[in-house]
Design an enzyme around this catalytic site. Sequence first.
Site, PDB file in Angstrom:
ATOM      1  N   CYS A 113      19.694  26.106  55.994  1.00  0.00           N
ATOM      2  CA  CYS A 113      18.723  25.451  56.886  1.00  0.00           C
ATOM      3  C   CYS A 113      18.993  25.736  58.366  1.00  0.00           C
ATOM      4  O   CYS A 113      18.125  25.529  59.206  1.00  0.00           O
ATOM      5  CB  CYS A 113      18.717  23.951  56.636  1.00  0.00           C
ATOM      6  N   HIS A 253      15.440  20.528  62.607  1.00  0.00           N
ATOM      7  CA  HIS A 253      15.194  20.981  61.234  1.00  0.00           C
ATOM      8  C   HIS A 253      14.599  19.800  60.468  1.00  0.00           C
ATOM      9  O   HIS A 253      15.058  18.665  60.602  1.00  0.00           O
ATOM     10  CB  HIS A 253      16.515  21.432  60.606  1.00  0.00           C
ATOM     11  N   ASN A 283      11.090  20.037  53.288  1.00  0.00           N
ATOM     12  CA  ASN A 283      12.197  20.807  53.856  1.00  0.00           C
ATOM     13  C   ASN A 283      12.010  22.281  53.486  1.00  0.00           C
ATOM     14  O   ASN A 283      12.149  22.651  52.326  1.00  0.00           O
ATOM     15  CB  ASN A 283      13.515  20.255  53.291  1.00  0.00           C
TER      16      ASN A 283
HETATM   17  O1  UT7 Z   1      18.366  20.641  54.653  1.00  0.00           O
HETATM   18  C1  UT7 Z   1      19.625  20.407  55.151  1.00  0.00           C
HETATM   19  C2  UT7 Z   1      20.551  19.723  54.238  1.00  0.00           C
HETATM   20  N1  UT7 Z   1      19.985  18.655  53.494  1.00  0.00           N
HETATM   21  C3  UT7 Z   1      19.825  17.432  53.991  1.00  0.00           C
HETATM   22  O2  UT7 Z   1      20.058  17.208  55.156  1.00  0.00           O
HETATM   23  C4  UT7 Z   1      19.421  16.372  53.024  1.00  0.00           C
HETATM   24  C5  UT7 Z   1      20.348  15.228  53.151  1.00  0.00           C
HETATM   25  N2  UT7 Z   1      20.132  14.161  52.176  1.00  0.00           N
HETATM   26  C6  UT7 Z   1      19.037  13.386  52.109  1.00  0.00           C
HETATM   27  O3  UT7 Z   1      18.050  13.623  52.773  1.00  0.00           O
HETATM   28  C7  UT7 Z   1      19.117  12.145  51.244  1.00  0.00           C
HETATM   29  O4  UT7 Z   1      20.442  11.984  50.814  1.00  0.00           O
HETATM   30  C8  UT7 Z   1      18.180  12.163  50.009  1.00  0.00           C
HETATM   31  C9  UT7 Z   1      16.742  11.988  50.450  1.00  0.00           C
HETATM   32  C10 UT7 Z   1      18.355  13.460  49.248  1.00  0.00           C
HETATM   33  C11 UT7 Z   1      18.512  11.002  49.088  1.00  0.00           C
HETATM   34  O5  UT7 Z   1      18.477   9.761  49.803  1.00  0.00           O
HETATM   35  P1  UT7 Z   1      19.687   8.734  49.709  1.00  0.00           P
HETATM   36  O6  UT7 Z   1      19.309   7.558  50.481  1.00  0.00           O
HETATM   37  O7  UT7 Z   1      20.944   9.452  50.096  1.00  0.00           O
HETATM   38  O8  UT7 Z   1      19.686   8.355  48.176  1.00  0.00           O
HETATM   39  P2  UT7 Z   1      20.831   8.528  47.068  1.00  0.00           P
HETATM   40  O9  UT7 Z   1      21.065   9.979  46.771  1.00  0.00           O
HETATM   41  O10 UT7 Z   1      21.999   7.698  47.453  1.00  0.00           O
HETATM   42  O11 UT7 Z   1      20.114   7.864  45.818  1.00  0.00           O
HETATM   43  C12 UT7 Z   1      19.725   6.496  45.787  1.00  0.00           C
HETATM   44  C13 UT7 Z   1      19.076   6.183  44.464  1.00  0.00           C
HETATM   45  C14 UT7 Z   1      19.871   6.677  43.267  1.00  0.00           C
HETATM   46  O12 UT7 Z   1      19.750   5.720  42.246  1.00  0.00           O
HETATM   47  P3  UT7 Z   1      20.912   4.633  41.967  1.00  0.00           P
HETATM   48  O13 UT7 Z   1      22.131   5.456  41.656  1.00  0.00           O
HETATM   49  O14 UT7 Z   1      21.027   3.865  43.235  1.00  0.00           O
HETATM   50  O15 UT7 Z   1      20.377   3.872  40.817  1.00  0.00           O
HETATM   51  C15 UT7 Z   1      19.158   7.932  42.846  1.00  0.00           C
HETATM   52  O16 UT7 Z   1      19.318   8.227  41.475  1.00  0.00           O
HETATM   53  O17 UT7 Z   1      17.796   6.847  44.373  1.00  0.00           O
HETATM   54  C16 UT7 Z   1      17.722   7.576  43.150  1.00  0.00           C
HETATM   55  N3  UT7 Z   1      16.869   8.752  43.362  1.00  0.00           N
HETATM   56  C17 UT7 Z   1      15.537   8.720  43.199  1.00  0.00           C
HETATM   57  N4  UT7 Z   1      14.683   7.765  42.850  1.00  0.00           N
HETATM   58  C18 UT7 Z   1      13.379   8.063  42.802  1.00  0.00           C
HETATM   59  C19 UT7 Z   1      17.244   9.991  43.756  1.00  0.00           C
HETATM   60  N5  UT7 Z   1      16.165  10.788  43.848  1.00  0.00           N
HETATM   61  C20 UT7 Z   1      15.101  10.026  43.514  1.00  0.00           C
HETATM   62  C21 UT7 Z   1      13.721  10.284  43.440  1.00  0.00           C
HETATM   63  N6  UT7 Z   1      12.902   9.269  43.086  1.00  0.00           N
HETATM   64  N7  UT7 Z   1      13.196  11.491  43.732  1.00  0.00           N
END
Ligand code: UT7
Length: 326
Positions: A113, A253, A283
């Site tokens: 990215c 980004h 993204n």
């Molecule tokens: O491009 C450059 C590099 N990338 C980034 O900068 C991306 C960085 N990361 C992010 O943007 C975020 O971490 C995400 C958007 C990917 C995820 O958000 P988060 O607040 O960090 O959520 P999480 O991974 O901690 O997941 C929270 C919950 C989990 O469930 P439990 O374990 O709390 O029951 C996941 O399983 O959300 C669940 N989850 C979803 N639920 C519905 C993960 N993906 C989804 C989804 N729909 N698509």
Amino acid sequence: MYRARIISTGSYLPEKILTNFDLEKIVETSDEWIRERTGIRERRIAAPEEAASDLALAASRDALKKAGLRPKELDLIIVATVSGDMLLPSTACILQNKLKIKGIPAFDINAACSGFIYALSVADSFIRSGTYSRILVVGTEVLSRFTDWQDRTTCVLLGDGAGAVVLEKTRKKQGILDVKIHADGSYWELLHIPAGGSRLQTSEKTLRERQHFIKMKGNETFKIAVRTLEKLVVDTLKNNKIKPEELSLLIPHQANHRIIAATANRLGISLEKVMLNLQKYGNTSAASIPIALDEAVKTNRIKEGDYILLEAFGGGLTWGSALIKW
Ligand code: UT7
């Protein structure tokens, strides 16, 4: 002393739109979760016959047209991508051929990215040293080909697109004032595609285990991204003796609305001074900044003399910033 100035921008987004509601039918997710956690509403998906070089060609033609230049007036082509047409040769060489020119150097940069900022940095050095005068820099991605449509933690985030800029040398104190790039390879596993390279040869096993798709530890990446970008933008402005209020536009980004808001908040600037289009495109990795920059130019959000800050963070881990006087 020479500096590199962006004389034109261009972009191309594939026609097909995939909304959060469409994704609700593919994986267990919801429009509400995607919007609240990321800010994304929809993304573009390349047509089956479109590869990274095709998107790059359309964005490049757009930028060249606006600059009033023919491809043969270029000195160098740099393409930032992690989803190139093929492992070999570079997408930059395929793009050069599509532009119907030959002879000038063309190469790819893989910094995920942060790829566009890395490419800008290389182009800037070539121009400052007097080696080249006019450089085409492109960010292009067809991430949908490397997206696991069974993995809700990644497939809701990514999109396809391309953006391009033409850089030209100037003797004025204008253009790229400062560009810095960084990496920390100890975190490479946070964001990677395991198979298909020399580490894990393509086999029935790698296909069965879905090892050819993007894997991301989202939450860990998120935390490092916020911490790193907050420091990066503050340091970049400080090193150049520019106050946050002097900044006309921040073009980050487009990975996550919450990361972008945290960065803006750390600088003490309002979101009105931040270019945001991830709601439409998701993204798009190396393409996201040039696409956002082109939209900012098209919508008259940038005028001559403005200070613009570009910043990115991504796989590698890599990160970087570019301070520009437009
Ligand atoms: O491009 C450059 C590099 N990338 C980034 O900068 C991306 C960085 N990361 C992010 O943007 C975020 O971490 C995400 C958007 C990917 C995820 O958000 P988060 O607040 O960090 O959520 P999480 O991974 O901690 O997941 C929270 C919950 C989990 O469930 P439990 O374990 O709390 O029951 C996941 O399983 O959300 C669940 N989850 C979803 N639920 C519905 C993960 N993906 C989804 C989804 N729909 N698509």
